[in-house]
Design an enzyme around this catalytic site. Structure first.
Site, PDB file in Angstrom:
ATOM      1  N   GLU A 284       1.149   3.625   2.046  1.00 38.41           N
ATOM      2  CA  GLU A 284       2.192   4.066   3.553  1.00 38.41           C
ATOM      3  C   GLU A 284       3.350   3.159   3.384  1.00 38.41           C
ATOM      4  O   GLU A 284       4.282   3.763   3.781  1.00 38.41           O
ATOM      5  CB  GLU A 284       1.162   3.603   4.535  1.00 38.41           C
ATOM      6  CG  GLU A 284      -0.234   4.836   4.626  1.00 38.41           C
ATOM      7  CD  GLU A 284      -1.432   3.885   4.093  1.00 38.41           C
ATOM      8  OE1 GLU A 284      -2.421   4.057   4.418  1.00 38.41           O
ATOM      9  OE2 GLU A 284      -1.182   3.287   2.945  1.00 38.41           O
TER      10      GLU A 284
ATOM     11  N   TRP B 248     -16.885   9.733 -37.683  1.00 39.19           N
ATOM     12  CA  TRP B 248     -16.120  10.030 -36.479  1.00 39.19           C
ATOM     13  C   TRP B 248     -16.030  11.501 -36.004  1.00 39.19           C
ATOM     14  O   TRP B 248     -15.934  12.351 -36.894  1.00 39.19           O
ATOM     15  CB  TRP B 248     -14.528   9.593 -36.730  1.00 39.19           C
ATOM     16  CG  TRP B 248     -14.421   8.306 -36.912  1.00 39.19           C
ATOM     17  CD1 TRP B 248     -13.943   7.752 -38.029  1.00 39.19           C
ATOM     18  CD2 TRP B 248     -14.173   7.275 -36.096  1.00 39.19           C
ATOM     19  NE1 TRP B 248     -13.701   6.269 -37.998  1.00 39.19           N
ATOM     20  CE2 TRP B 248     -13.957   6.347 -36.576  1.00 39.19           C
ATOM     21  CE3 TRP B 248     -14.687   7.344 -34.683  1.00 39.19           C
ATOM     22  CZ2 TRP B 248     -13.971   4.869 -36.047  1.00 39.19           C
ATOM     23  CZ3 TRP B 248     -14.452   6.153 -34.003  1.00 39.19           C
ATOM     24  CH2 TRP B 248     -13.966   4.785 -34.722  1.00 39.19           C
TER      25      TRP B 248
ATOM     26  N   CYS C 222      -5.309   1.679   6.446  1.00 42.02           N
ATOM     27  CA  CYS C 222      -6.046   0.402   6.820  1.00 42.02           C
ATOM     28  C   CYS C 222      -5.854  -0.293   8.288  1.00 42.02           C
ATOM     29  O   CYS C 222      -4.577  -0.033   8.814  1.00 42.02           O
ATOM     30  CB  CYS C 222      -5.900  -0.721   5.765  1.00 42.02           C
ATOM     31  SG  CYS C 222      -4.268  -1.408   5.524  1.00 42.02           S
TER      32      CYS C 222
ATOM     33  N   LEU D  55     -14.466  -1.834 -28.987  1.00 42.54           N
ATOM     34  CA  LEU D  55     -14.512  -1.447 -27.628  1.00 42.54           C
ATOM     35  C   LEU D  55     -13.313  -2.098 -26.765  1.00 42.54           C
ATOM     36  O   LEU D  55     -13.154  -2.667 -25.677  1.00 42.54           O
ATOM     37  CB  LEU D  55     -15.606  -2.160 -26.945  1.00 42.54           C
ATOM     38  CG  LEU D  55     -17.165  -1.509 -27.597  1.00 42.54           C
ATOM     39  CD1 LEU D  55     -18.211  -2.136 -26.753  1.00 42.54           C
ATOM     40  CD2 LEU D  55     -16.829  -0.157 -27.580  1.00 42.54           C
TER      41      LEU D  55
ATOM     42  N   THR E  36     -29.188   4.731 -24.338  1.00 44.49           N
ATOM     43  CA  THR E  36     -28.532   3.751 -23.074  1.00 44.49           C
ATOM     44  C   THR E  36     -28.265   5.025 -21.944  1.00 44.49           C
ATOM     45  O   THR E  36     -28.509   4.649 -20.793  1.00 44.49           O
ATOM     46  CB  THR E  36     -27.491   3.102 -23.450  1.00 44.49           C
ATOM     47  OG1 THR E  36     -27.915   2.069 -24.246  1.00 44.49           O
ATOM     48  CG2 THR E  36     -26.963   2.196 -22.154  1.00 44.49           C
TER      49      THR E  36
ATOM     50  N   HIS F  93       0.789  -1.260  -0.091  1.00 41.63           N
ATOM     51  CA  HIS F  93       0.063   0.093  -0.063  1.00 41.63           C
ATOM     52  C   HIS F  93       1.038   1.184   0.043  1.00 41.63           C
ATOM     53  O   HIS F  93       2.030   1.277   0.163  1.00 41.63           O
ATOM     54  CB  HIS F  93      -1.012  -0.029   1.269  1.00 41.63           C
ATOM     55  CG  HIS F  93      -1.939  -1.288   1.136  1.00 41.63           C
ATOM     56  ND1 HIS F  93      -3.045  -1.039   1.910  1.00 41.63           N
ATOM     57  CD2 HIS F  93      -2.301  -2.012   0.333  1.00 41.63           C
ATOM     58  CE1 HIS F  93      -4.009  -2.085   1.729  1.00 41.63           C
ATOM     59  NE2 HIS F  93      -3.142  -2.704   0.481  1.00 41.63           N
TER      60      HIS F  93
ATOM     61  N   ARG G 282      -6.787   0.544 -27.956  1.00 43.88           N
ATOM     62  CA  ARG G 282      -5.805   0.260 -29.214  1.00 43.88           C
ATOM     63  C   ARG G 282      -4.921   1.377 -29.141  1.00 43.88           C
ATOM     64  O   ARG G 282      -5.208   2.775 -28.834  1.00 43.88           O
ATOM     65  CB  ARG G 282      -6.474   0.157 -30.421  1.00 43.88           C
ATOM     66  CG  ARG G 282      -7.568  -1.019 -30.330  1.00 43.88           C
ATOM     67  CD  ARG G 282      -8.183  -1.178 -31.796  1.00 43.88           C
ATOM     68  NE  ARG G 282      -9.074  -0.086 -32.197  1.00 43.88           N
ATOM     69  CZ  ARG G 282     -10.248   0.121 -31.676  1.00 43.88           C
ATOM     70  NH1 ARG G 282     -10.862  -1.002 -30.714  1.00 43.88           N
ATOM     71  NH2 ARG G 282     -10.925   0.988 -32.120  1.00 43.88           N
TER      72      ARG G 282
ATOM     73  N   SER H 168     -17.679  11.749 -42.620  1.00 42.61           N
ATOM     74  CA  SER H 168     -17.265  10.813 -41.750  1.00 42.61           C
ATOM     75  C   SER H 168     -18.079  10.630 -40.625  1.00 42.61           C
ATOM     76  O   SER H 168     -18.427  11.609 -39.804  1.00 42.61           O
ATOM     77  CB  SER H 168     -15.784  11.370 -41.338  1.00 42.61           C
ATOM     78  OG  SER H 168     -15.249  10.421 -40.313  1.00 42.61           O
TER      79      SER H 168
ATOM     80  N   ASP I   1     -22.667   0.711 -35.461  1.00 39.78           N
ATOM     81  CA  ASP I   1     -21.327   0.903 -35.533  1.00 39.78           C
ATOM     82  C   ASP I   1     -20.264  -0.345 -35.530  1.00 39.78           C
ATOM     83  O   ASP I   1     -19.076   0.121 -35.795  1.00 39.78           O
ATOM     84  CB  ASP I   1     -21.024   1.875 -34.257  1.00 39.78           C
ATOM     85  CG  ASP I   1     -21.788   3.225 -34.172  1.00 39.78           C
ATOM     86  OD1 ASP I   1     -22.076   3.516 -35.360  1.00 39.78           O
ATOM     87  OD2 ASP I   1     -21.916   3.837 -33.144  1.00 39.78           O
TER      88      ASP I   1
END
Length: 352
Positions: free
Chosen positions: A55, A171, A78, A205, A293, A53, A208, A169, A201
């Site tokens: 610390e 994009w 912790c 996902l 969505t 961690h 890259r 396009s 599309d």
């Protein structure tokens, strides 16, 4: 908080952010150790889940200079032994004089470090700092609500369209913006889209053109199983979860199928997000489409953040949903606005 103390905590926050993409599902944490003369003698952050961690890493750098020093840590040390020993005990054994804590740990298993330090006679200042609280917001949401932190991301024209005119396009984002998106893809746990995005599309996902810290899970909301089986999202580049009606059989798809209850023809979003959090350890989730969505998530009060890339192109696409109106109609705070090539990048926290 005095200016010098703020400076040390700001540095601890900067360090914590270096763990994004590798510390999760643990929270990002940073620590700075300062001696009596104001010299920084140790710095550290939680670099990777399962490793030391913040610390502990800062104390290793400080060595004996940690004795009688002040530790600035973004999150309460912790107090339990999991994959690593308790950080509160490590601070005590190092002989620090004072600990400045940015945020109290929201996890019931880990909390108690502040009390342990105080019981041992260590001076503890708890700041409840807004920046530190924001740093652990995704972690807090997962442990308290069993839901991931939902980032609704989109690219749009200046007039609010996510679709360019016909024969132009598709994009909207420039190269600089696309690179930033792929960098963040390589740090989050999952990316979610609706079935219409898959059909229209055919996205992959995956991160890259960057060196990813993790490969995100791909999630498709497809209650009626309309996704073409040859879609890119079903390739072997990453795990894909196909969320569909529990009345249908999705065994012919080359991916993991997640049957859920359906309300008015749509997947129950609370159930979907809870499954992602509790069964797949998803802390950070990017929703990349589409507008429908995103609207459903906002309406259900399940979205936490908007991440928007706005291109100066003006399309006058009145037939499409105006994303500017979505932002305007949602209670948000703009926490980032910066150039991204010819685009402008915005990040909005959703309030309430």
């Amino acid at each position: 908080m005095p200016n010098d103390a703020q400076q040390y905590m700001t540095r601890a926050i900067e360090l914590a952010k270096l763990g994004h993409g590798s510390a999760e599902p643990n929270p990002m944490v940073g620590c700075v150790i300062v001696d009596d003369n104001g010299n920084v003698v140790g710095e550290g952050f939680h670099e990777k889940f399962g490793d030391g961690h913040a610390e502990v890493n800062a104390l290793k750098m400080a060595g004996k200079r940690a004795s009688n020093a002040t530790a600035y840590v973004t999150l309460e040390p912790c107090n339990h032994e999991g994959k690593t020993p308790p950080c509160a005990l490590a601070l005590l054994e190092a002989g620090v004089r004072k600990v400045v804590v940015g945020s109290v740990d929201p996890h019931q298993l880990s909390t108690g470090g502040i009390q342990t330090l105080q019981d041992a006679g260590i001076e503890v200042d708890v700041l409840n700092d807004s920046s530190c609280n924001m740093l652990i917001a995704p972690f807090a949401r997962r442990v308290n609500a069993q839901l991931p932190w939902v980032i609704c991301k989109w690219a749009q024209t200046v007039d609010g369209s996510t679709v360019t005119p016909e024969d132009e396009s598709p994009w909207i984002s420039c190269e600089e913006s696309l690179k930033r998106v792929h960098e963040e893809r390589g740090c989050v746990d999952a990316i979610l889209v609706g079935v219409n995005t898959v059909i229209e599309d055919n996205p992959t996902l995956t991160p890259r053109g960057v060196e990813p810290r993790r490969i995100p899970i791909r999630i498709v909301l497809d209650p009626s199983l309309r996704s073409p089986i040859e879609s890119n999202i079903f390739n072997s580049d990453a795990l894909t979860l196909l969320v569909h009606s529990d009345t249908l059989d999705a065994s012919h798809y080359p991916c993991k199928a997640i049957p859920v209850s359906i309300t008015e023809g749509e997947c129950n979003l609370d159930d979907v997000l809870n499954i992602l959090s509790t069964k797949y350890d998803v802390t950070n989730l990017i929703v990349e489409g589409g507008a429908q969505t995103i609207q459903r998530l906002v309406k259900a009060s399940l979205a936490n953040e908007f991440w928007v890339f706005k291109n100066p192109l003006n399309t006058n696409c009145d037939s499409y949903f105006n994303m500017n109106k979505l932002v305007e109609q949602t209670k948000t705070s703009c926490v980032l606005q910066r150039p991204s090539g010819v685009d402008t990048e915005f990040r909005y926290l959703i309030n309430g």
